[in-house]
Design an enzyme around this catalytic site. Structure first.
Site, PDB file in Angstrom:
ATOM      1  N   ASN A 115      41.953  36.479  38.001  1.00  0.00           N
ATOM      2  CA  ASN A 115      43.391  36.281  38.235  1.00  0.00           C
ATOM      3  C   ASN A 115      44.224  37.158  37.312  1.00  0.00           C
ATOM      4  O   ASN A 115      43.861  37.384  36.161  1.00  0.00           O
ATOM      5  CB  ASN A 115      43.753  34.806  38.044  1.00  0.00           C
ATOM      6  CG  ASN A 115      43.005  33.914  39.007  1.00  0.00           C
ATOM      7  OD1 ASN A 115      42.475  34.399  40.006  1.00  0.00           O
ATOM      8  ND2 ASN A 115      42.937  32.637  38.722  1.00  0.00           N
ATOM      9  N   HIS A 130      40.594  41.757  36.242  1.00  0.00           N
ATOM     10  CA  HIS A 130      41.373  42.544  37.214  1.00  0.00           C
ATOM     11  C   HIS A 130      42.761  42.913  36.690  1.00  0.00           C
ATOM     12  O   HIS A 130      43.624  43.292  37.480  1.00  0.00           O
ATOM     13  CB  HIS A 130      41.484  41.800  38.556  1.00  0.00           C
ATOM     14  CG  HIS A 130      40.193  41.773  39.322  1.00  0.00           C
ATOM     15  ND1 HIS A 130      39.968  40.942  40.402  1.00  0.00           N
ATOM     16  CD2 HIS A 130      39.044  42.490  39.169  1.00  0.00           C
ATOM     17  CE1 HIS A 130      38.750  41.143  40.874  1.00  0.00           C
ATOM     18  NE2 HIS A 130      38.164  42.071  40.142  1.00  0.00           N
ATOM     19  N   CYS A 138      51.569  53.840  33.489  1.00  0.00           N
ATOM     20  CA  CYS A 138      52.235  55.023  34.038  1.00  0.00           C
ATOM     21  C   CYS A 138      51.220  55.853  34.822  1.00  0.00           C
ATOM     22  O   CYS A 138      50.122  56.139  34.316  1.00  0.00           O
ATOM     23  CB  CYS A 138      52.835  55.845  32.896  1.00  0.00           C
ATOM     24  SG  CYS A 138      53.532  57.405  33.481  1.00  0.00           S
ATOM     25  N   THR A 218      36.745  30.746  43.471  1.00  0.00           N
ATOM     26  CA  THR A 218      36.656  32.122  43.983  1.00  0.00           C
ATOM     27  C   THR A 218      35.784  32.132  45.232  1.00  0.00           C
ATOM     28  O   THR A 218      34.772  31.434  45.300  1.00  0.00           O
ATOM     29  CB  THR A 218      36.145  33.127  42.925  1.00  0.00           C
ATOM     30  OG1 THR A 218      36.009  34.416  43.532  1.00  0.00           O
ATOM     31  CG2 THR A 218      34.840  32.727  42.279  1.00  0.00           C
TER      32      THR A 218
HETATM   33  C1  BJW Z   1      40.148  26.310  45.424  1.00  0.00           C
HETATM   34  C2  BJW Z   1      41.350  25.659  45.366  1.00  0.00           C
HETATM   35  C3  BJW Z   1      41.424  24.624  44.450  1.00  0.00           C
HETATM   36  C4  BJW Z   1      41.588  27.147  46.822  1.00  0.00           C
HETATM   37  N1  BJW Z   1      40.363  24.327  43.696  1.00  0.00           N
HETATM   38  N2  BJW Z   1      39.106  26.002  44.675  1.00  0.00           N
HETATM   39  C5  BJW Z   1      29.442  46.200  47.347  1.00  0.00           C
HETATM   40  C6  BJW Z   1      29.164  46.382  46.002  1.00  0.00           C
HETATM   41  C7  BJW Z   1      30.151  46.802  45.096  1.00  0.00           C
HETATM   42  C8  BJW Z   1      31.440  47.050  45.541  1.00  0.00           C
HETATM   43  C9  BJW Z   1      31.714  46.870  46.885  1.00  0.00           C
HETATM   44  C10 BJW Z   1      30.735  46.458  47.764  1.00  0.00           C
HETATM   45  N3  BJW Z   1      31.276  46.410  48.990  1.00  0.00           N
HETATM   46  C11 BJW Z   1      32.583  46.771  48.876  1.00  0.00           C
HETATM   47  C12 BJW Z   1      32.871  47.039  47.589  1.00  0.00           C
HETATM   48  C13 BJW Z   1      34.181  47.432  47.072  1.00  0.00           C
HETATM   49  C14 BJW Z   1      35.152  46.309  46.771  1.00  0.00           C
HETATM   50  C15 BJW Z   1      34.744  44.962  47.370  1.00  0.00           C
HETATM   51  O1  BJW Z   1      34.158  44.119  46.741  1.00  0.00           O
HETATM   52  N4  BJW Z   1      35.145  44.718  48.601  1.00  0.00           N
HETATM   53  C16 BJW Z   1      34.829  43.449  49.255  1.00  0.00           C
HETATM   54  C17 BJW Z   1      36.016  43.026  50.113  1.00  0.00           C
HETATM   55  C18 BJW Z   1      33.546  43.580  49.997  1.00  0.00           C
HETATM   56  N5  BJW Z   1      35.272  46.178  45.336  1.00  0.00           N
HETATM   57  C19 BJW Z   1      36.017  47.030  44.656  1.00  0.00           C
HETATM   58  O2  BJW Z   1      36.603  47.940  45.212  1.00  0.00           O
HETATM   59  C20 BJW Z   1      36.067  46.852  43.160  1.00  0.00           C
HETATM   60  N6  BJW Z   1      35.795  48.093  42.543  1.00  0.00           N
HETATM   61  C21 BJW Z   1      34.611  48.668  42.665  1.00  0.00           C
HETATM   62  O3  BJW Z   1      33.685  48.139  43.228  1.00  0.00           O
HETATM   63  O4  BJW Z   1      34.555  49.919  42.075  1.00  0.00           O
HETATM   64  C22 BJW Z   1      33.432  50.735  42.441  1.00  0.00           C
HETATM   65  C23 BJW Z   1      33.792  51.488  43.697  1.00  0.00           C
HETATM   66  C24 BJW Z   1      34.468  52.677  43.597  1.00  0.00           C
HETATM   67  C25 BJW Z   1      34.786  53.380  44.766  1.00  0.00           C
HETATM   68  C26 BJW Z   1      34.423  52.862  46.010  1.00  0.00           C
HETATM   69  C27 BJW Z   1      33.783  51.639  46.101  1.00  0.00           C
HETATM   70  C28 BJW Z   1      33.456  50.953  44.935  1.00  0.00           C
HETATM   71  C29 BJW Z   1      37.461  46.440  42.696  1.00  0.00           C
HETATM   72  C30 BJW Z   1      37.883  45.112  43.246  1.00  0.00           C
HETATM   73  C31 BJW Z   1      39.309  44.803  42.800  1.00  0.00           C
HETATM   74  C32 BJW Z   1      39.858  43.566  43.495  1.00  0.00           C
HETATM   75  N7  BJW Z   1      41.247  43.516  43.303  1.00  0.00           N
HETATM   76  C33 BJW Z   1      41.986  42.346  43.737  1.00  0.00           C
HETATM   77  C34 BJW Z   1      43.490  42.597  43.486  1.00  0.00           C
HETATM   78  C35 BJW Z   1      43.797  42.481  41.995  1.00  0.00           C
HETATM   79  C36 BJW Z   1      45.231  42.673  41.702  1.00  0.00           C
HETATM   80  C37 BJW Z   1      46.103  41.628  42.356  1.00  0.00           C
HETATM   81  O5  BJW Z   1      45.917  40.412  42.144  1.00  0.00           O
HETATM   82  O6  BJW Z   1      46.977  42.022  43.105  1.00  0.00           O
HETATM   83  O7  BJW Z   1      41.547  41.183  43.047  1.00  0.00           O
HETATM   84  S1  BJW Z   1      41.670  41.927  45.461  1.00  0.00           S
HETATM   85  C38 BJW Z   1      41.690  40.191  45.219  1.00  0.00           C
HETATM   86  O8  BJW Z   1      40.371  39.600  45.446  1.00  0.00           O
HETATM   87  C39 BJW Z   1      41.985  39.982  43.732  1.00  0.00           C
HETATM   88  C40 BJW Z   1      41.110  38.820  43.408  1.00  0.00           C
HETATM   89  O9  BJW Z   1      40.906  38.762  42.004  1.00  0.00           O
HETATM   90  C41 BJW Z   1      39.866  39.107  44.197  1.00  0.00           C
HETATM   91  C42 BJW Z   1      38.986  37.913  44.423  1.00  0.00           C
HETATM   92  O10 BJW Z   1      39.638  36.952  45.163  1.00  0.00           O
HETATM   93  P1  BJW Z   1      39.432  35.426  44.797  1.00  0.00           P
HETATM   94  O11 BJW Z   1      39.970  35.148  43.465  1.00  0.00           O
HETATM   95  O12 BJW Z   1      38.043  35.027  45.050  1.00  0.00           O
HETATM   96  O13 BJW Z   1      40.455  34.734  45.818  1.00  0.00           O
HETATM   97  P2  BJW Z   1      40.207  34.233  47.320  1.00  0.00           P
HETATM   98  O14 BJW Z   1      41.538  34.007  47.912  1.00  0.00           O
HETATM   99  O15 BJW Z   1      39.278  35.129  48.041  1.00  0.00           O
HETATM  100  O16 BJW Z   1      39.436  32.856  47.158  1.00  0.00           O
HETATM  101  C43 BJW Z   1      40.059  31.704  46.642  1.00  0.00           C
HETATM  102  C44 BJW Z   1      39.020  30.608  46.596  1.00  0.00           C
HETATM  103  O17 BJW Z   1      39.596  29.488  45.970  1.00  0.00           O
HETATM  104  C45 BJW Z   1      38.538  30.162  47.982  1.00  0.00           C
HETATM  105  O18 BJW Z   1      37.113  30.062  47.951  1.00  0.00           O
HETATM  106  C46 BJW Z   1      39.148  28.767  48.150  1.00  0.00           C
HETATM  107  O19 BJW Z   1      38.323  27.889  48.914  1.00  0.00           O
HETATM  108  C47 BJW Z   1      39.248  28.335  46.715  1.00  0.00           C
HETATM  109  N8  BJW Z   1      40.287  27.362  46.405  1.00  0.00           N
HETATM  110  N9  BJW Z   1      42.210  26.280  46.300  1.00  0.00           N
HETATM  111  C48 BJW Z   1      39.212  25.074  43.863  1.00  0.00           C
HETATM  112  N10 BJW Z   1      42.562  23.920  44.336  1.00  0.00           N
END
Ligand code: BJW
Length: 268
Positions: A115, A130, A138, A218
């Site tokens: 987060n 993140h 910048c 997550t």
């Molecule tokens: C509750 C609840 C309650 C609700 N109690 N629970 C394979 C291997 C490696 C990399 C990749 C791969 N395939 C693809 C990739 C690339 C990509 C990736 O993972 N994509 C996927 C979509 C497949 N990853 C990247 O690009 C990362 N970098 C990287 O890998 O670099 C190497 C690279 C270079 C060049 C090309 C490719 C790779 C970087 C990832 C950065 C993610 N950024 C974000 C935005 C951050 C800034 C911002 O906030 O604006 O991060 S995206 C977004 O998703 C944010 C979050 O931190 C992240 C995760 O989401 P999260 O927190 O899990 O949220 P939700 O909404 O998904 O889930 C919420 C959960 O809560 C749910 O389960 C609910 O049920 C639950 N919940 N209320 C308990 N009360």
């Protein structure tokens, strides 16, 4: 009221919690959901008509910096009005407990949060993997600054309640005060960007010794964090999931809002 099966899960979990030496919490958007911060996927994942994750990319920022800044301005303004919830507090209280018992028990505890809202800032041993909504970087000189201004630029004022693009010209978006020629961007990790190298080193160190991973709110979809569960479990570490729905692999599952399940499970 706890059922027989949840009681035994709780008892088994608490035995493991007591016996674990290196406990890591991996947090996601669900941790802040009960503070009113929208998640990325599911119902909360839409901003205006856009999928929130589609805006978290370098390509989106290059194509439409005004729209991306409007999205981040909206989130900054929203988070500035929120407070940490019972789950954030449970992690803080658990850390305090671990620290107070450190001489006898020698346990360690670290929070790795995906987060960017800063709501875990009460926790001392915290890594925001993140980045932060309240830091800017910048795009020209790389200078990083803390920034909690509201609004972050006058031209963004009021856009948080609009449903339409404001199409703000670049020179009216947040600008670098150091080099005076660069557009600022939020200091967060977007898709296809690597995590900060120093942060990766800390994560690697912690995952190699972790014997209990608490996975809180997550979806486990986004890498590299999505790989941490397997990293820990393949070394024999235990995994406890705290989520409102079943997600991924787990030795222990606490299904429900983490503001309720986490204090009970951690005994704080
Ligand atoms: C509750 C609840 C309650 C609700 N109690 N629970 C394979 C291997 C490696 C990399 C990749 C791969 N395939 C693809 C990739 C690339 C990509 C990736 O993972 N994509 C996927 C979509 C497949 N990853 C990247 O690009 C990362 N970098 C990287 O890998 O670099 C190497 C690279 C270079 C060049 C090309 C490719 C790779 C970087 C990832 C950065 C993610 N950024 C974000 C935005 C951050 C800034 C911002 O906030 O604006 O991060 S995206 C977004 O998703 C944010 C979050 O931190 C992240 C995760 O989401 P999260 O927190 O899990 O949220 P939700 O909404 O998904 O889930 C919420 C959960 O809560 C749910 O389960 C609910 O049920 C639950 N919940 N209320 C308990 N009360």
């Amino acid at each position: 009221m706890a059922t027989a099966s949840t009681t035994s899960t709780l008892e088994r979990f608490q035995k493991v919690l007591q016996a674990s030496k290196h406990i890591v919490a991996l947090c996601g958007a669900g941790l802040s959901a009960e503070s009113g911060v929208p998640t990325f996927r599911g119902k909360g994942g839409l901003w205006r008509t856009f999928d929130a994750t589609s805006l978290a990319t370098p390509r989106s920022f290059a194509a439409n910096p005004s729209r991306v800044w409007e999205f981040y301005h909206y989130r900054r303004e929203l988070v500035l009005k929120t407070e940490p919830n019972k789950a954030h507090k449970a992690l803080k209280d658990f850390e305090d407990k671990i620290l107070s018992q450190s001489k006898e028990k020698n346990q360690t505890f670290i929070v790795l949060t995906q987060n960017v809202d800063g709501l875990s800032s009460g926790t001392k041993n915290l890594v925001e993997i993140h980045g932060s909504l309240f830091r800017t970087r910048c795009i020209e000189c790389g200078d990083i600054q803390n920034n909690r201004d509201s609004p972050i630029a006058p031209a963004l004022k009021g856009t948080e309640t609009s449903n339409l693009d404001a199409n703000i010209p670049i020179e009216k978006l947040p600008q670098c005060l150091k080099c005076k020629k660069g557009l600022l961007r939020p200091d967060v990790i977007w898709f296809e960007e690597n995590l900060n190298e120093d942060i990766v080193k800390i994560i690697e160190f912690e995952l190699k010794r972790c014997d209990l991973l608490l996975v809180i709110g997550t979806s486990g979809i986004v890498y590299p964090a999505a790989g941490y569960v397997t990293r820990v479990s393949s070394r024999g570490g235990k995994v406890a999931q705290f989520n409102i729905e079943k997600v991924g692999k787990a030795d222990f599952e606490f299904i429900g809002p983490c503001g309720e399940t986490l204090p009970t499970a951690l005994g704080v």
